[in-house]
Design a protein around this motif. Structure first.
Motif, PDB file in Angstrom:
ATOM      1  N   PRO A  22       0.816  -1.217   0.000  1.00 28.47           N
ATOM      2  CA  PRO A  22       0.000   0.000   0.000  1.00 28.47           C
ATOM      3  C   PRO A  22       0.847   1.263   0.000  1.00 28.47           C
ATOM      4  O   PRO A  22       1.876   1.315   0.685  1.00 28.47           O
ATOM      5  CB  PRO A  22      -0.765  -0.076   1.335  1.00 28.47           C
ATOM      6  N   LYS A  23       0.420   2.289  -0.736  1.00 28.46           N
ATOM      7  CA  LYS A  23       1.185   3.554  -0.703  1.00 28.46           C
ATOM      8  C   LYS A  23       1.149   4.155   0.704  1.00 28.46           C
ATOM      9  O   LYS A  23       2.067   4.871   1.098  1.00 28.46           O
ATOM     10  CB  LYS A  23       0.662   4.554  -1.732  1.00 28.46           C
ATOM     11  N   GLU A  24       0.122   3.827   1.467  1.00 28.59           N
ATOM     12  CA  GLU A  24       0.014   4.353   2.836  1.00 28.59           C
ATOM     13  C   GLU A  24       1.095   3.787   3.745  1.00 28.59           C
ATOM     14  O   GLU A  24       1.304   4.272   4.851  1.00 28.59           O
ATOM     15  CB  GLU A  24      -1.369   4.034   3.422  1.00 28.59           C
ATOM     16  N   MET A  25       1.779   2.718   3.289  1.00 30.63           N
ATOM     17  CA  MET A  25       2.872   2.141   4.076  1.00 30.63           C
ATOM     18  C   MET A  25       4.234   2.683   3.656  1.00 30.63           C
ATOM     19  O   MET A  25       5.261   2.253   4.177  1.00 30.63           O
ATOM     20  CB  MET A  25       2.872   0.609   3.961  1.00 30.63           C
ATOM     21  N   LEU A  26       4.264   3.619   2.703  1.00 31.47           N
ATOM     22  CA  LEU A  26       5.552   4.223   2.348  1.00 31.47           C
ATOM     23  C   LEU A  26       6.124   4.907   3.586  1.00 31.47           C
ATOM     24  O   LEU A  26       5.410   5.607   4.297  1.00 31.47           O
ATOM     25  CB  LEU A  26       5.353   5.279   1.254  1.00 31.47           C
TER      26      LEU A  26
END
Ligand code: G1P
Length: 282
Positions: A22-26
């Motif tokens: 997920p991009k939210e985990m970058l």
């Protein structure tokens, strides 16, 4: 206060990283973006957070779970802070079944939030504000009569108009615009103003009927900006400026910039990073 965090977007601008992650985990400096967002919600007094996830987003749930294989590291500050956060807010998850847009993701929260106003923080935007941004929005909501949705806005440069929802309307008091026109990601000539929606909202439950009545818009998706435009026909909607800084990590440059800007303030690496950047400049 209940807060909804839509985190179902596909992260196309970060491919191939986001193919399976997920991009939210970058990471931004030392923790994933979604952790900052949950921290902001908790700091504003949220005790209940619903994260709207989707395919390839399972790492978000794992991140906030306790991890038996790391139990020997209990007490390590980074893990302790995360444990404390997950203990302060009750986290819930629901999966958006298909990528049908931000408004569709918010609609998944209807049963969960019930008849009360609620906060929305986008899962790919960090707001560093004092007081916490949702607290500022909720204070405005009360001040404006307790019946109208409130959106955080800031002035965006011309070349960024096409990246945001843009609002316009009369300024009814300093820093408060009564929203009458909203356009999602306009061209500079379509833009009604330069006031961009930053990704934090305090909404009345009226938004759910408005979403139902909103047809797909830009990119064939049901846009929250369009639903807010519809809501503004039956209830007042206000755009408010806020004290603090927003870090959009929606594309590679902005993500790198957030790492640099928050990195130089980090207690562990800040000094070294600052020296490194100064040397590079000369
Ligand atoms: C979304 C919203 C947009 C808002 C932006 C803030 O767009 O649709 O109105 O201005 O977030 O970051 P996205 O960034 O998901 O394309």
């Amino acid at each position: 206060m209940k807060v909804v965090i839509p985190a179902a977007g596909q992260g196309v601008r970060f491919l191939p990283v986001t193919k399976s992650m997920p991009k939210e985990m970058l990471p931004v400096v030392d923790r994933p973006v979604i952790q900052y967002v949950v921290e902001e919600a908790a700091a504003a007094g949220a005790d209940d957070v619903l994260i709207v996830t989707g395919r390839t987003k399972r790492a978000i749930e794992d991140h906030f779970d306790t991890s038996p294989e790391l139990s020997h590291l209990a007490g390590v500050p980074a893990l302790e802070a995360l444990e404390a956060l997950a203990g302060r807010v009750r986290l819930h998850y629901i999966r958006q079944r298909a990528p049908l847009g931000l408004a569709d993701a918010v609609a998944y929260a209807e049963r969960h939030v019930g008849p009360e106003p609620f906060g929305v923080l986008l899962g790919d935007t960090i707001h560093r504000c004092e007081p916490p941004l949702l607290e500022q929005l909720r204070a405005r909501f009360e001040e404006l009569g307790g019946r109208s949705s409130v959106l955080a806005i800031e002035t965006v440069p011309d070349e960024k108009l096409g990246d945001y929802g843009i609002v316009d309307g009369p300024e009814v008091r300093p820093g408060v615009v009564e929203v009458q026109r909203l356009v999602e990601k306009p061209t500079p000539s379509e833009a009604p103003s330069r006031l961009g929606i930053t990704g934090a909202y305090y909404l009345t439950p009226g938004i759910f009927d408005a979403i139902r009545a909103t047809p797909p818009g830009r990119d064939g998706q049901v846009q929250l900006t369009d639903a807010l435009g519809r809501l503004a026909r039956t209830e007042k909607v206000y755009g408010v400026t806020f004290r603090g800084t927003r870090y959009d990590i929606g594309d590679r440059f902005l993500w790198l910039r957030a790492n640099v800007e928050l990195g130089v303030r980090d207690s562990e690496v800040g000094d070294r990073l600052r020296v490194y950047l100064e040397r590079r400049e000369t």
